[in-house]
Design an enzyme around this catalytic site. Structure first.
Site, PDB file in Angstrom:
ATOM      1  N   ASP A  84       0.799  -1.222   0.000  1.00  0.00           N
ATOM      2  CA  ASP A  84       0.000   0.000   0.000  1.00  0.00           C
ATOM      3  C   ASP A  84       0.833   1.274   0.000  1.00  0.00           C
ATOM      4  OD1 ASP A  84       0.764  -0.864   2.563  1.00  0.00           O
ATOM      5  OD2 ASP A  84      -0.841   0.241   3.547  1.00  0.00           O
ATOM      6  N   GLU A 144      -0.375  -2.151   5.242  1.00  0.00           N
ATOM      7  CA  GLU A 144       0.580  -1.998   6.335  1.00  0.00           C
ATOM      8  C   GLU A 144       0.444  -0.650   7.013  1.00  0.00           C
ATOM      9  OE1 GLU A 144       3.976  -0.897   8.611  1.00  0.00           O
ATOM     10  OE2 GLU A 144       3.517   0.041   6.678  1.00  0.00           O
ATOM     11  N   GLU A 145      -0.064   0.343   6.257  1.00  0.00           N
ATOM     12  CA  GLU A 145      -0.072   1.721   6.758  1.00  0.00           C
ATOM     13  C   GLU A 145      -1.258   2.057   7.648  1.00  0.00           C
ATOM     14  OE1 GLU A 145       2.316   3.571   6.681  1.00  0.00           O
ATOM     15  OE2 GLU A 145       3.563   3.124   4.932  1.00  0.00           O
ATOM     16  N   ARG A 183      19.842  -5.612  13.357  1.00  0.00           N
ATOM     17  CA  ARG A 183      20.131  -5.818  14.779  1.00  0.00           C
ATOM     18  C   ARG A 183      19.297  -6.975  15.300  1.00  0.00           C
ATOM     19  NH1 ARG A 183      19.479  -1.691  18.683  1.00  0.00           N
ATOM     20  NH2 ARG A 183      18.502  -3.100  20.173  1.00  0.00           N
ATOM     21  N   HIS A 368       7.435   8.872   4.780  1.00  0.00           N
ATOM     22  CA  HIS A 368       6.098   9.455   4.922  1.00  0.00           C
ATOM     23  C   HIS A 368       6.056  10.914   4.492  1.00  0.00           C
ATOM     24  CE1 HIS A 368       4.000   6.241   7.568  1.00  0.00           C
ATOM     25  NE2 HIS A 368       4.972   5.694   6.848  1.00  0.00           N
TER      26      HIS A 368
END
Length: 396
Positions: A84, A144-145, A183, A368
Site C-alpha cells: 500500500d 501496512e499503513e 540488529r 512518509h
C-alpha cells in the site's frame, strides 16, 4: 560476493542482474500508480502476472494481498513485502511520479514489492536448476499503513502455516544504497492511535466562567498527557505521545462545544504497550475533570514491536554478508516507528532489516514525506538479499 559453499548464490546474482531493468520498470510503474490500504488491486494483479509467468503457484486471498509458493518438501521459509501507499501528494520531479492525486509511495513500499518480485524471479531459476532445498512462500501484504495492519489478515488466511522463518526489508533513506542495517532483538516500537473528542457547553470568549472552556481543556490534554505519562511509565520504555491533528472552533471569539485531538502513542517496550491504554484513559479523565467537559476516547491498539529472533537474525546477517560483504552489513538502532511485521514475529521466528536507499553523497529524505526519492539500485539489492536469506535458511 557469491558464496562458493552455496551454488544458488551465483544463480541469484545472475538472475537479478538479468531482470534488473524489468525490476526498475516495475518499481516505476507501481510508483506511478499507488493504491491506498485495502485497495491494492492493480498492484496485486501486477505481482500475480509476474510470478505466475515465472512458475510460482499464486493465490489471491479474499480481502486482499497475494500469496505465492514454489518448491517442494517440508522446509518452508517466508518472505514478505507490503503493497500500500500513503494519502499524501507526490512532490517528486520524476517522470514516474504518482498519477493519483493525494496518493504516493512515500514509504518505499513500491521498492519492497518490486524487490520481492525480483527475489521471486531469482528463486524460480534456483528451483529450475534443482538448487532449492525446500519451499519458499512470498507474502505480499495489503494495508501496512493502517492499524492494526494487514499482517493480521494474511495470518488469518493461514499464510504462516508451516513457516520456520520469515524475513523482510524496509527502506531506510538515512542509509546509503549498498548498505543494510540489522540488529538482533527489538528493531521498531509499538504504535497505537489515539483520538480524544471533548464536548461541553460553549459560549462567548468574554464569559468563559459561564461555559465549559473546551479549548482550554483540550490544550491541557495536549500538553499534560505526554508529560504525565513520562512520570507514570518506566522511562526506559521510551513512551512518546505526539499529536498530528487538532480541531476546535471556527471563530476567535467563540468557545466551541466540541474539539478533537488525535495522534499516536509509541513505545519501545512490549510490557508498557500492554499497560498504556488503561493508563491513558485514566489520565485523560483526571486531566479534564476540573473543566466540566466530557471526553470520548478512541484508542486503536496498533502493532507490537518488531523483535528480531536471534537465529533468524543470524541467518539474515549471513545473507547480507554474502550479498554485500562485511562493509555493507551495518548495525542499526531501535526506532519508534511502527511496523506490522511485528505480528508475524509474534507467531514465527523471523527478522527484518533496513534497506539503504540514499544515493551516496545525495540528500537524506524522510519516510512518509511526499518528496521521498530512492536510489533505484536498492530494488535489485533487496531482491538479492531476500532470495539469499531464503536459500540460506533452507540450507540449515
Amino acid at each position: 560476493m557469491p558464496n562458493p559453499a552455496n551454488p544458488a548464490t551465483a544463480v541469484i546474482a545472475e538472475a537479478v542482474d538479468k531482470y534488473a531493468d524489468e525490476l526498475v520498470a516495475l518499481r516505476r510503474d507501481l510508483h506511478a500508480h499507488p493504491e491506498l490500504s485495502w485497495q491494492e488491486d492493480r498492484t496485486s494483479e501486477s505481482v500475480t502476472i509476474a510470478l505466475e509467468d515465472a512458475g510460482w503457484s499464486v493465490t489471491r486471498p479474499e480481502g486482499g494481498g497475494v500469496l505465492a509458493e514454489i518448491g517442494s518438501g517440508d522446509a518452508l521459509v517466508a518472505l514478505r513485502a507490503d503493497l500500500d501507499a500513503l494519502p499524501v501528494d507526490d512532490l517528486t520531479p520524476d517522470p514516474w511520479k504518482s498519477t493519483t492525486p493525494g496518493v504516493a509511495h512515500a514509504c518505499g513500499h513500491d521498492v519492497h514489492t518490486a524487490g520481492l518480485v525480483g527475489a521471486g524471479l531469482a528463486l524460480s531459476e534456483v528451483a529450475a536448476r534443482g538448487l532449492l532445498a525446500g519451499r519458499v512462500r512470498l507474502l505480499f501484504q495489503p494495508a501496512e499503513e493502517v492499524m492494526p495492519g494487514g499482517a493480521l489478515h494474511l495470518i488469518s488466511t493461514g499464510a504462516l502455516e508451516g513457516v520456520s522463518h520469515i524475513f523482510g526489508l524496509h527502506c531506510d533513506p538515512s542509509l546509503d544504497v549498498g548498505r543494510i542495517g540489522l540488529r538482533e532483538g527489538p528493531l521498531t516500537g509499538a504504535a497505537d492511535a489515539l483520538t480524544v473528542k471533548l464536548t461541553g457547553k460553549g459560549g462567548h470568549t468574554s464569559r468563559p466562567h459561564l461555559t465549559e472552556d473546551l479549548t482550554f481543556a483540550l490544550g491541557k490534554v495536549i500538553t499534560e498527557l505526554p508529560a504525565i505519562l513520562s512520570r507514570r511509565l518506566d522511562p526506559r520504555a521510551g513512551v512518546s505521545v505526539v499529536w498530528g491533528t487538532v480541531r476546535a472552533g471556527s471563530a476567535h471569539n467563540v468557545i466551541p462545544h466540541t474539539g478533537v485531538v488525535a495522534g499516536t502513542v509509541r513505545m519501545l517496550d512490549a510490557v508498557a504497550w500492554s499497560d498504556a491504554e488503561h493508563l491513558i484513559r485514566q489520565l485523560i479523565t483526571t486531566i479534564i475533570a476540573p473543566y466540566g467537559v466530557a471526553a470520548e476516547v478512541t484508542y486503536q491498539r496498533g502493532v507490537p514491536p518488531v523483535v528480531n529472533h536471534p537465529v533468524s537474525t543470524a541467518l539474515l546477517g549471513t545473507a547480507l554478508d554474502t550479498v554485500l560483504g562485511p562493509h555493507g552489513h551495518v548495525s542499526t538502532a531501535q526506532s519508534l516507528g511502527g511496523e506490522d511485521f511485528g505480528w508475524y514475529l509474534d507467531s514465527v521466528p523471523g527478522a527484518m532489516a533496513r534497506l539503504g536507499t540514499r544515493t551516496p553523497g545525495g540528500p537524506t529524505y524522510d519516510l512518509h514525506q511526499g518528496n521521498l526519492r530512492v536510489d533505484e539500485a536498492a530494488t535489485g539489492i533487496g531482491a538479492r538479499v531476500l532470495a539469499e536469506a531464503a536459500v540460506t535458511a533452507l540450507s540449515l
